[in-house]
Design a protein around this motif. Structure first.
Motif, PDB file in Angstrom:
ATOM      1  N   ARG A 381      24.607  45.007  25.178  1.00 11.61           N
ATOM      2  CA  ARG A 381      25.528  44.995  26.209  1.00 11.61           C
ATOM      3  C   ARG A 381      25.740  46.525  26.193  1.00 11.61           C
ATOM      4  O   ARG A 381      25.928  47.291  25.207  1.00 11.61           O
ATOM      5  CB  ARG A 381      26.596  44.190  26.065  1.00 11.61           C
ATOM      6  N   GLN A 382      26.613  47.010  27.172  1.00 14.79           N
ATOM      7  CA  GLN A 382      27.013  48.301  27.361  1.00 14.79           C
ATOM      8  C   GLN A 382      28.235  48.502  26.600  1.00 14.79           C
ATOM      9  O   GLN A 382      29.424  48.350  27.435  1.00 14.79           O
ATOM     10  CB  GLN A 382      27.017  48.675  28.928  1.00 14.79           C
ATOM     11  N   ASN A 383      28.357  47.947  25.209  1.00 14.42           N
ATOM     12  CA  ASN A 383      29.378  48.104  24.732  1.00 14.42           C
ATOM     13  C   ASN A 383      30.579  46.954  25.317  1.00 14.42           C
ATOM     14  O   ASN A 383      30.307  46.097  25.607  1.00 14.42           O
ATOM     15  CB  ASN A 383      29.996  49.265  24.235  1.00 14.42           C
ATOM     16  N   GLY A 384      31.876  47.760  25.281  1.00 13.27           N
ATOM     17  CA  GLY A 384      32.766  46.919  25.903  1.00 13.27           C
ATOM     18  C   GLY A 384      33.299  47.186  27.485  1.00 13.27           C
ATOM     19  O   GLY A 384      34.386  47.075  27.866  1.00 13.27           O
ATOM     20  N   CYS A 385      32.253  47.924  27.973  1.00 13.34           N
ATOM     21  CA  CYS A 385      32.489  48.488  29.456  1.00 13.34           C
ATOM     22  C   CYS A 385      32.608  47.298  30.301  1.00 13.34           C
ATOM     23  O   CYS A 385      31.458  46.465  30.237  1.00 13.34           O
ATOM     24  CB  CYS A 385      31.286  49.392  29.604  1.00 13.34           C
ATOM     25  N   CYS A 386      33.139  47.189  31.434  1.00 15.26           N
ATOM     26  CA  CYS A 386      33.184  46.324  32.339  1.00 15.26           C
ATOM     27  C   CYS A 386      32.108  46.991  33.468  1.00 15.26           C
ATOM     28  O   CYS A 386      31.713  47.906  33.623  1.00 15.26           O
ATOM     29  CB  CYS A 386      34.491  46.684  33.201  1.00 15.26           C
ATOM     30  N   ASN A 387      31.506  45.768  34.316  1.00 15.57           N
ATOM     31  CA  ASN A 387      30.754  46.225  35.255  1.00 15.57           C
ATOM     32  C   ASN A 387      31.352  46.777  36.428  1.00 15.57           C
ATOM     33  O   ASN A 387      32.217  46.313  37.049  1.00 15.57           O
ATOM     34  CB  ASN A 387      29.911  45.055  35.770  1.00 15.57           C
ATOM     35  N   PRO A 388      31.145  48.038  36.540  1.00 17.55           N
ATOM     36  CA  PRO A 388      32.073  48.886  37.574  1.00 17.55           C
ATOM     37  C   PRO A 388      32.219  48.325  39.082  1.00 17.55           C
ATOM     38  O   PRO A 388      31.200  47.867  39.491  1.00 17.55           O
ATOM     39  CB  PRO A 388      31.300  50.131  37.733  1.00 17.55           C
ATOM     40  N   ASN A 390      33.473  45.384  39.737  1.00 14.17           N
ATOM     41  CA  ASN A 390      33.268  43.982  39.684  1.00 14.17           C
ATOM     42  C   ASN A 390      34.137  43.377  38.765  1.00 14.17           C
ATOM     43  O   ASN A 390      35.158  42.466  39.321  1.00 14.17           O
ATOM     44  CB  ASN A 390      31.840  43.661  38.979  1.00 14.17           C
ATOM     45  N   ARG A 391      34.417  43.317  37.256  1.00  8.53           N
ATOM     46  CA  ARG A 391      35.226  43.124  36.428  1.00  8.53           C
ATOM     47  C   ARG A 391      36.758  43.475  37.126  1.00  8.53           C
ATOM     48  O   ARG A 391      37.625  42.768  36.865  1.00  8.53           O
ATOM     49  CB  ARG A 391      35.041  43.615  35.031  1.00  8.53           C
ATOM     50  N   ARG A 392      36.740  44.853  37.286  1.00  8.97           N
ATOM     51  CA  ARG A 392      38.417  45.235  37.863  1.00  8.97           C
ATOM     52  C   ARG A 392      37.693  46.313  38.949  1.00  8.97           C
ATOM     53  O   ARG A 392      36.761  46.936  39.040  1.00  8.97           O
ATOM     54  CB  ARG A 392      38.794  46.161  36.608  1.00  8.97           C
ATOM     55  N   LEU A 393      38.704  46.483  39.888  1.00  7.63           N
ATOM     56  CA  LEU A 393      38.664  47.375  40.545  1.00  7.63           C
ATOM     57  C   LEU A 393      40.115  48.074  40.906  1.00  7.63           C
ATOM     58  O   LEU A 393      41.031  47.447  41.215  1.00  7.63           O
ATOM     59  CB  LEU A 393      37.969  46.762  42.096  1.00  7.63           C
ATOM     60  N   TYR A 394      40.240  49.170  40.572  1.00  9.70           N
ATOM     61  CA  TYR A 394      41.484  50.086  40.487  1.00  9.70           C
ATOM     62  C   TYR A 394      41.660  50.749  41.904  1.00  9.70           C
ATOM     63  O   TYR A 394      40.601  51.766  42.317  1.00  9.70           O
ATOM     64  CB  TYR A 394      41.599  50.804  39.180  1.00  9.70           C
ATOM     65  N   ILE A 395      42.523  50.593  42.602  1.00 11.13           N
ATOM     66  CA  ILE A 395      42.825  51.402  43.884  1.00 11.13           C
ATOM     67  C   ILE A 395      44.114  52.389  43.811  1.00 11.13           C
ATOM     68  O   ILE A 395      45.183  51.658  43.574  1.00 11.13           O
ATOM     69  CB  ILE A 395      42.863  50.399  45.113  1.00 11.13           C
ATOM     70  N   THR A 397      47.175  55.229  44.834  1.00 14.38           N
ATOM     71  CA  THR A 397      47.843  55.426  46.133  1.00 14.38           C
ATOM     72  C   THR A 397      46.973  55.720  47.399  1.00 14.38           C
ATOM     73  O   THR A 397      47.563  55.365  48.651  1.00 14.38           O
ATOM     74  CB  THR A 397      49.059  56.329  46.020  1.00 14.38           C
ATOM     75  N   GLU A 398      46.234  56.641  47.147  1.00 13.70           N
ATOM     76  CA  GLU A 398      45.420  57.224  48.427  1.00 13.70           C
ATOM     77  C   GLU A 398      44.304  56.520  48.719  1.00 13.70           C
ATOM     78  O   GLU A 398      43.422  56.970  49.552  1.00 13.70           O
ATOM     79  CB  GLU A 398      45.022  58.747  48.065  1.00 13.70           C
ATOM     80  N   GLY A 399      44.089  55.203  47.983  1.00 14.07           N
ATOM     81  CA  GLY A 399      42.805  54.417  48.529  1.00 14.07           C
ATOM     82  C   GLY A 399      41.652  54.787  47.912  1.00 14.07           C
ATOM     83  O   GLY A 399      40.702  53.871  48.181  1.00 14.07           O
ATOM     84  N   LYS A 400      41.562  55.437  46.869  1.00 11.18           N
ATOM     85  CA  LYS A 400      40.335  55.667  46.248  1.00 11.18           C
ATOM     86  C   LYS A 400      39.859  54.696  45.297  1.00 11.18           C
ATOM     87  O   LYS A 400      40.832  54.060  44.574  1.00 11.18           O
ATOM     88  CB  LYS A 400      40.304  57.136  45.477  1.00 11.18           C
ATOM     89  N   PHE A 401      38.722  54.142  44.951  1.00  8.94           N
ATOM     90  CA  PHE A 401      38.302  52.866  44.101  1.00  8.94           C
ATOM     91  C   PHE A 401      37.916  53.899  42.831  1.00  8.94           C
ATOM     92  O   PHE A 401      37.351  54.862  42.653  1.00  8.94           O
ATOM     93  CB  PHE A 401      36.979  52.254  44.459  1.00  8.94           C
ATOM     94  N   HIS A 402      38.671  53.377  41.801  1.00  8.91           N
ATOM     95  CA  HIS A 402      38.137  53.511  40.324  1.00  8.91           C
ATOM     96  C   HIS A 402      37.713  52.361  39.281  1.00  8.91           C
ATOM     97  O   HIS A 402      38.171  51.283  39.693  1.00  8.91           O
ATOM     98  CB  HIS A 402      39.277  54.611  39.629  1.00  8.91           C
ATOM     99  N   VAL A 403      37.215  52.650  38.187  1.00  7.38           N
ATOM    100  CA  VAL A 403      36.776  51.601  37.372  1.00  7.38           C
ATOM    101  C   VAL A 403      38.166  50.735  37.005  1.00  7.38           C
ATOM    102  O   VAL A 403      37.899  49.349  36.670  1.00  7.38           O
ATOM    103  CB  VAL A 403      36.055  52.096  36.240  1.00  7.38           C
TER     104      VAL A 403
END
Length: 505
Positions: A381-388, A390-395, A397-403
């Motif tokens: 597995r890719q260590n402890g990394c989430c599937n970008p 999918n597992r989490r989606l951070y939005i 204040t300006e509406g950009k998506f981050h891991v």
């Protein structure tokens, strides 16, 4: 086998000569163990077998076996016993991985989001001295006056509701998210209304507790499920030393009032299940200080007994000596992680009923619930990394998506207007990660246990390998801690593991 045959067997067992990647040895106070990297099985060893394995792994071969202090007869017996284990249990045969499992995954606009985190505001009413958003921390943005608009929030929620399964977790972040409680409530009401009965919705947020009102507490209690993490470091003088307002005033009293309101409105039994506390431990890192904080939490009469209280350090205590050469409990955990050592001693003495502080058992659970195989695990597995995306989606204040919310400055993976940017995900978080990391990960004994993730070593340009290599050494140290602690508890108080770590309970 005779001596010549045994030596020839071991010489051909590991063609690349890198024995260090095949496992590690460790000791509890009562026993010696070997962890096999390929199968993730753990075997108890006799002293001679332990010394031989420890030496072979440390020196990548048989050349320095004389340093074990064993006689030739003892060495040959140990080598033969280990050979039998290798043949029977397929240990010491971990493959050299050529790719991460994630590289075979397809990322597309129909990927199912499990959790969305909305950054409601970049403002905060406190100025905690160790906050990641302080001016001294270059990896993260500073506080600002920016708030998320309803338009951005609605677009984000619409995207997530359209790209999620039967269950979705909607959480809120800041700054201090309760500064934008009207927007938070609007988002919650909108999500419930739009999802209807088609989806199970869980809400959650992290708060410094100082802004909680009865109106807020009653609203959160009215929801089917709302997980709340409150920040409380301990007694007033401990908490107020770091958690201060903009005017440098302590925040303890307001935080306690907020927590009490939440418990009262939720009810003690329910509050213990949905409210947790995060306590940041500040210097000095001593057993006495940990015990003092623990006693504080035990002394709060209205605090639910089953409430989880997590702990972490402002910065980890400085390491003493080469941890990879120290394999026993006192040589590692006691020196480098006083909280865990304090907790471990109480559990092993069966005094765990007195533990109120540091009650999170994530590290023990990772060992207990790890995947164990009868043959070397063929994938990594890719260590402890989430599937970008999918597992989490951070939005933001300006509406950009981050891991995720913990990653700081890093390449964006989309926005509320265009959805996921699959090309950015593949470039920065799959291909570049694999190209930079795989040489080290495929040669590391802790690879199948590793929990390092993007949040620890990404910046605006992508992966920072210098930082990642530094953290890899710490990660191996932590994995050895976890192995030692888990097996020490299994020897002395296995009921604790069965009660707190079994995912199927």
């Amino acid at each position: 086998m005779n001596k010549s045959e045994l030596l020839d067997y071991y010489q051909h067992l590991v063609p690349d000569g890198n024995w260090q990647r095949l496992g590690t040895t460790f000791q509890t106070e009562n026993a010696n163990y070997f962890y096999d990297a390929g199968t993730t099985n753990v075997f108890e060893c006799e002293r001679a077998e332990f010394l031989v394995l420890e030496n072979i792994l440390a020196h990548s071969g048989l050349l320095s076996l004389a340093e074990t202090g064993l006689s030739e007869a003892e060495l040959l017996d140990a080598l033969e016993n280990i050979r039998e284990l290798i043949e029977k249990y397929k240990i010491c045969q971990a493959p050299v991985y050529e790719k991460f499992q994630t590289q075979d995954m397809k990322f597309n606009q129909d990927g199912l989001v499990q959790q969305v985190i909305l950054e409601l505001t970049e403002q905060c009413n406190l100025r905690c001295k160790y906050c990641i958003y302080g001016e001294e921390n270059e990896r993260f943005r500073n506080f600002s006056g920016r708030n998320m608009s309803w338009e951005v929030a609605r677009k984000g929620l619409d995207y997530v509701l359209a790209h999620s399964g039967d269950e979705i977790s909607v959480t809120f972040y800041g700054g201090e998210p309760l500064l934008q409680f009207p927007l938070m409530k609007q988002c919650m009401d909108y999500t419930v209304e739009k999802a209807g009965k088609e989806k199970k919705i869980e809400f959650g947020f992290t708060t410094n507790l100082t802004l909680v009102t009865r109106e807020m507490a009653e609203y959160f209690a009215s929801l089917d499920f709302c997980a709340i993490t409150g920040s409380l470091d301990g007694p007033e003088e401990v908490h107020d030393a770091y958690r201060v307002t903009k005017n440098k005033m302590g925040s303890f009293k307001k935080a306690m009032e907020g927590l009490k309101l939440l418990v009262d409105c939720m009810g003690v039994e329910r509050a213990g299940k949905v409210i947790s506390i995060n306590a940041v431990v500040t210097p000095p890192y001593t057993v006495e200080r940990v015990e003092y904080i623990n006693q504080f939490f035990r002394s709060i009469p209205w605090l639910p007994k089953n409430m989880t209280i997590r702990s972490n350090y402002v910065e980890r205590p400085k390491r003493k000596g080469d941890v990879e050469q120290q394999t026993n409990m006192k040589g590692t955990i006691q020196q480098d992680d006083p909280i865990e050592y304090w907790k471990l001693e109480k559990i092993c003495r069966k005094e765990d009923d007195n533990i109120k502080f540091a009650t999170d058992n994530t590290n023990l659970s990772k060992i207990h619930n790890r995947m164990i195989s009868e043959v070397p695990i063929p994938f990594l597995r890719q260590n402890g990394c989430c599937n970008p995306g999918n597992r989490r989606l951070y939005i933001t204040t300006e509406g950009k998506f981050h891991v995720c919310e913990r990653i700081g400055e890093s390449p964006a993976i989309g926005d509320v207007d265009h959805g996921l940017d699959v090309e950015s995900i593949k470039k920065y978080y799959i291909d570049e990660y694999a190209q930079a990391s795989l040489p080290d990960c495929s040669n590391c004994w802790a690879a199948q246990l590793c929990s390092l993730c993007f949040a620890s070593f990404y910046n605006e340009n992508g992966i920072d390998m210098k930082e990642k290599k530094r953290l890899c050494a710490i990660q191996k140290q932590l994995m050895k801690y976890n192995l030692i602690a888990y097996h020490q508890i299994m020897e002395t108080n296995p009921e604790y593991i069965n009660k707190h770590c079994n995912m199927n309970k």
